[in-house]
Design an enzyme around this catalytic site. Sequence first.
Site, PDB file in Angstrom:
ATOM      1  N   HIS A  68       0.851  -1.185   0.000  1.00 18.17           N
ATOM      2  CA  HIS A  68       0.000   0.000   0.000  1.00 18.17           C
ATOM      3  C   HIS A  68       0.891   1.240   0.000  1.00 18.17           C
ATOM      4  CE1 HIS A  68      -3.907  -1.935   1.740  1.00 18.17           C
ATOM      5  NE2 HIS A  68      -3.253  -2.778   0.958  1.00 18.17           N
ATOM      6  N   GLU A  90       0.905   3.842   1.821  1.00 15.28           N
ATOM      7  CA  GLU A  90       1.342   4.259   3.151  1.00 15.28           C
ATOM      8  C   GLU A  90       2.518   3.416   3.646  1.00 15.28           C
ATOM      9  OE1 GLU A  90      -3.279   4.465   3.349  1.00 15.28           O
ATOM     10  OE2 GLU A  90      -1.751   3.367   2.221  1.00 15.28           O
ATOM     11  N   CYS A  93      -6.395   1.927   5.685  1.00 15.56           N
ATOM     12  CA  CYS A  93      -7.031   0.685   6.128  1.00 15.56           C
ATOM     13  C   CYS A  93      -6.455   0.284   7.491  1.00 15.56           C
ATOM     14  CB  CYS A  93      -6.782  -0.420   5.096  1.00 15.56           C
ATOM     15  SG  CYS A  93      -5.042  -0.946   5.025  1.00 15.56           S
ATOM     16  N   CYS A 121      -2.573  -0.269   7.416  1.00 18.44           N
ATOM     17  CA  CYS A 121      -1.832   0.991   7.305  1.00 18.44           C
ATOM     18  C   CYS A 121      -1.987   1.843   8.551  1.00 18.44           C
ATOM     19  CB  CYS A 121      -2.265   1.740   6.054  1.00 18.44           C
ATOM     20  SG  CYS A 121      -1.792   0.875   4.540  1.00 18.44           S
TER      21      CYS A 121
END
Length: 152
Positions: free
Chosen positions: A53, A55, A83, A86
């Site tokens: 991801h 992040e 999410c 993260c």
Amino acid sequence: MTSNEFYMGYAYREAERAYEEGEVPVGCVIVFQNSIIAKSHNRIETLKDPTAHAEIMAITSAAEYLQSKTLAGCTMYVTLEPCVMCAGAIVLSKIDDLYFGAYDFRSGACGSVFNITSSDNLNHKVNVLGGVLDGKCREILKSFFEVRRNDG
């Protein structure tokens, strides 16, 4: 233009890169002492890695830049509410402030569905503000998924 909109603009450019690469268009930058020290976008499909991801990739890059396992004094700008994975990484890295664009009412973990970044059960709380350039950030996601559905 506020400084939050300025930095979110850089995160948005990362989301555009993700879109061009066929990735869900989420972009992220991390700022330390008024300078961008890390930037990334989703790379899940490219790397065949469910943890890639924006992040997570940016946190790894910022930690390397600062040569530190904690990112105290840093601010993260990301185009979509993080999410659970993260949000956990944001808390564990001890980022001070988080600004995100679009809310994620399906799996957001910074106030929408869950609120990991402000949990009393964890050893760090993150200052969070959502909705920065919300319309723009929502629109690129909407466009991406419309194209994906139509390409079927």
